[in-house]
Design a protein around this motif. Structure first.
Motif, PDB file in Angstrom:
ATOM      1  N   ASP A  88       0.818  -1.205   0.000  1.00  0.00           N
ATOM      2  CA  ASP A  88       0.000   0.000   0.000  1.00  0.00           C
ATOM      3  C   ASP A  88       0.859   1.265   0.000  1.00  0.00           C
ATOM      4  OD1 ASP A  88      -2.267  -1.533   0.006  1.00  0.00           O
ATOM      5  OD2 ASP A  88      -2.692  -1.282   2.148  1.00  0.00           O
ATOM      6  N   LEU A  89       2.044   1.170   0.583  1.00  0.00           N
ATOM      7  CA  LEU A  89       2.943   2.325   0.676  1.00  0.00           C
ATOM      8  C   LEU A  89       3.941   2.392  -0.475  1.00  0.00           C
ATOM      9  CD1 LEU A  89       3.685   2.146   4.517  1.00  0.00           C
ATOM     10  CD2 LEU A  89       2.238   3.836   3.342  1.00  0.00           C
ATOM     11  N   GLY A  90       3.924   1.377  -1.356  1.00  0.00           N
ATOM     12  CA  GLY A  90       4.879   1.350  -2.453  1.00  0.00           C
ATOM     13  C   GLY A  90       6.282   0.989  -2.029  1.00  0.00           C
ATOM     14  N   LEU A  91       6.414   0.344  -0.876  1.00  0.00           N
ATOM     15  CA  LEU A  91       7.727  -0.054  -0.375  1.00  0.00           C
ATOM     16  C   LEU A  91       8.019  -1.503  -0.749  1.00  0.00           C
ATOM     17  CD1 LEU A  91       7.635   1.474   3.233  1.00  0.00           C
ATOM     18  CD2 LEU A  91       9.085   2.249   1.339  1.00  0.00           C
ATOM     19  N   LYS A  92       9.268  -1.788  -1.042  1.00  0.00           N
ATOM     20  CA  LYS A  92       9.720  -3.148  -1.285  1.00  0.00           C
ATOM     21  C   LYS A  92      10.641  -3.573  -0.157  1.00  0.00           C
ATOM     22  CE  LYS A  92       9.336  -2.664  -6.282  1.00  0.00           C
ATOM     23  NZ  LYS A  92      10.060  -2.737  -7.589  1.00  0.00           N
ATOM     24  N   MET A  93      10.835  -4.877  -0.019  1.00  0.00           N
ATOM     25  CA  MET A  93      11.755  -5.383   1.000  1.00  0.00           C
ATOM     26  C   MET A  93      12.573  -6.504   0.375  1.00  0.00           C
ATOM     27  SD  MET A  93      11.077  -6.561   4.928  1.00  0.00           S
ATOM     28  CE  MET A  93      10.436  -8.190   4.553  1.00  0.00           C
ATOM     29  N   TYR A  94      13.782  -6.175  -0.025  1.00  0.00           N
ATOM     30  CA  TYR A  94      14.643  -7.126  -0.710  1.00  0.00           C
ATOM     31  C   TYR A  94      15.421  -8.026   0.251  1.00  0.00           C
ATOM     32  CZ  TYR A  94      13.876  -3.861  -4.593  1.00  0.00           C
ATOM     33  OH  TYR A  94      13.312  -3.061  -5.546  1.00  0.00           O
ATOM     34  N   SER A  95      15.583  -7.577   1.491  1.00  0.00           N
ATOM     35  CA  SER A  95      16.397  -8.346   2.434  1.00  0.00           C
ATOM     36  C   SER A  95      15.928  -8.108   3.855  1.00  0.00           C
ATOM     37  CB  SER A  95      17.884  -7.987   2.296  1.00  0.00           C
ATOM     38  OG  SER A  95      18.095  -6.608   2.511  1.00  0.00           O
ATOM     39  N   GLY A  96      16.351  -9.014   4.738  1.00  0.00           N
ATOM     40  CA  GLY A  96      16.009  -8.898   6.141  1.00  0.00           C
ATOM     41  C   GLY A  96      17.053  -9.587   6.993  1.00  0.00           C
ATOM     42  N   HIS A  97      17.149  -9.167   8.240  1.00  0.00           N
ATOM     43  CA  HIS A  97      18.185  -9.664   9.136  1.00  0.00           C
ATOM     44  C   HIS A  97      17.710 -10.859   9.952  1.00  0.00           C
ATOM     45  CE1 HIS A  97      21.146  -6.028   9.321  1.00  0.00           C
ATOM     46  NE2 HIS A  97      20.988  -6.513   8.112  1.00  0.00           N
ATOM     47  N   THR A  98      18.703 -11.672  10.317  1.00  0.00           N
ATOM     48  CA  THR A  98      18.469 -12.805  11.198  1.00  0.00           C
ATOM     49  C   THR A  98      19.711 -12.983  12.064  1.00  0.00           C
ATOM     50  OG1 THR A  98      17.687 -15.112  11.260  1.00  0.00           O
ATOM     51  CG2 THR A  98      19.437 -14.604   9.690  1.00  0.00           C
ATOM     52  N   GLN A  99      19.668 -13.958  12.982  1.00  0.00           N
ATOM     53  CA  GLN A  99      20.837 -14.332  13.775  1.00  0.00           C
ATOM     54  C   GLN A  99      20.956 -15.849  13.785  1.00  0.00           C
ATOM     55  OE1 GLN A  99      21.563 -12.346  17.540  1.00  0.00           O
ATOM     56  NE2 GLN A  99      20.388 -10.559  16.919  1.00  0.00           N
ATOM     57  N   THR A 100      22.070 -16.328  14.301  1.00  0.00           N
ATOM     58  CA  THR A 100      22.248 -17.783  14.339  1.00  0.00           C
ATOM     59  C   THR A 100      21.227 -18.428  15.259  1.00  0.00           C
ATOM     60  OG1 THR A 100      23.805 -17.760  16.204  1.00  0.00           O
ATOM     61  CG2 THR A 100      24.733 -17.527  13.959  1.00  0.00           C
ATOM     62  N   GLY A 101      20.850 -17.726  16.334  1.00  0.00           N
ATOM     63  CA  GLY A 101      19.946 -18.286  17.333  1.00  0.00           C
ATOM     64  C   GLY A 101      20.674 -18.924  18.497  1.00  0.00           C
TER      65      GLY A 101
END
Length: 293
Positions: A88-101
């Motif tokens: 709705d905002l015209g935003l894309k998300m190509y990547s995101g963060h994670t951790q090993t856990g």
């Protein structure tokens, strides 16, 4: 067809394999495609994620990188709702963060617990990359610890590839602290297969470590599809500041974006001293819009 198989076949058919994803540099002439790592506005995202994302879009950011994926939800929203808000905002998300856990073994959707589900979620929401964002102190006490991280990244990278998603590694300064056996960052670059992992280079932290990122671009071309664009105050404490208000020569780095293989870059400011976070990211995006390619 299973979702996993569909992703594999459609990815291969449309781009001819992951190598093309890694080697095609971003077209960011005039800095029109500017991303924001949402960790910068984490407090605002906790209070009002939808309003914060709208403010970001209104500033002229075209895409975001999440730092709020937890146990299958994005800032408390399920995939459908979060994708709807971004769309709705015209935003894309190509990547995101994670951790090993490793710091929270019972937590799900990490590299050591339900990693396949993490990769499937990323593919469903349209991410190209999942980024290992940080290693806790106890995960990096020795060179052997980094060898174990390399093994984990090879394993998780292979699984990510099977979902049509790329694993990447985000640096701080500690990866450049030399052990007797070598430099951890160089170990990761040499021991993790290029097909299994690429790199999100943080240009503040390389400078903080006394490392010239351009040397890595030239030695390992096309291995840095993601950048964190983060500036450093002039002075003894090397504190974070808005992009354009610090000492980093951004024209120098953007001139080598094709060498690095950069596809997307993100403004990030770990802490904001002189302005509120939303004010700081506005200053940064306004500067980048005026920066010549």
């Amino acid at each position: 067809m299973r979702r996993r198989d569909f992703v594999i076949h459609s990815t291969v058919a449309s781009i001819g394999g992951l190598s093309m994803l890694r080697c095609k540099a971003a077209d960011v002439s005039g800095r029109k495609e500017i991303g924001l790592q949402l960790y910068t506005v984490r407090d605002d995202m906790d209070k009002d994620p939808k309003g914060t994302l709208k403010a970001i879009a209104d500033m002229g950011y075209s895409h975001v990188e999440n730092a709020g994926y937890l146990e299958g939800k994005y800032y408390g929203m399920d995939q459908t709702e979060f994708m709807s808000v971004l769309g709705d905002l015209g935003l894309k998300m190509y990547s995101g963060h994670t951790q090993t856990g490793a710091n929270a073994p019972k937590q799900t959707h990490t590299m050591i617990n339900q990693w396949e589900q993490t990769c499937e979620d990323a593919a469903n929401i349209g991410q190209e990359t999942i980024v290992l964002a940080y290693l806790h102190d106890f995960e990096r006490t020795s060179f052997d610890d980094y060898k174990n991280i390399a093994d984990l990244c090879n394993k998780c990278g292979e699984i990510a590839n099977s979902f049509g998603v790329q694993l990447a590694y985000h640096n701080h300064d500690f990866e450049f602290i030399k052990f007797d056996d070598g430099i951890p960052y160089d170990l990761l670059l040499s021991q993790v297969e290029p097909t299994n992992m690429n790199y999100e280079i943080d240009l503040y932290w390389t400078r903080k470590a006394g490392v010239e990122a351009l040397d890595y671009f030239k030695k390992y071309p096309n291995r840095f599809p993601l950048w964190h664009v983060k500036d450093m105050e002039d002075g003894g404490d090397n504190f974070f500041t808005e992009v354009g208000n610090g000492v980093i020569d951004w024209k120098k780095y953007f001139a080598e974006q094709e060498t690095s293989g950069m596809k997307h870059f993100y403004v990030e400011q770990d802490q904001c001293k002189n302005h509120k976070p939303l004010e700081s990211v506005k200053i940064s995006v306004d500067y980048l819009k005026t920066l010549d390619a």
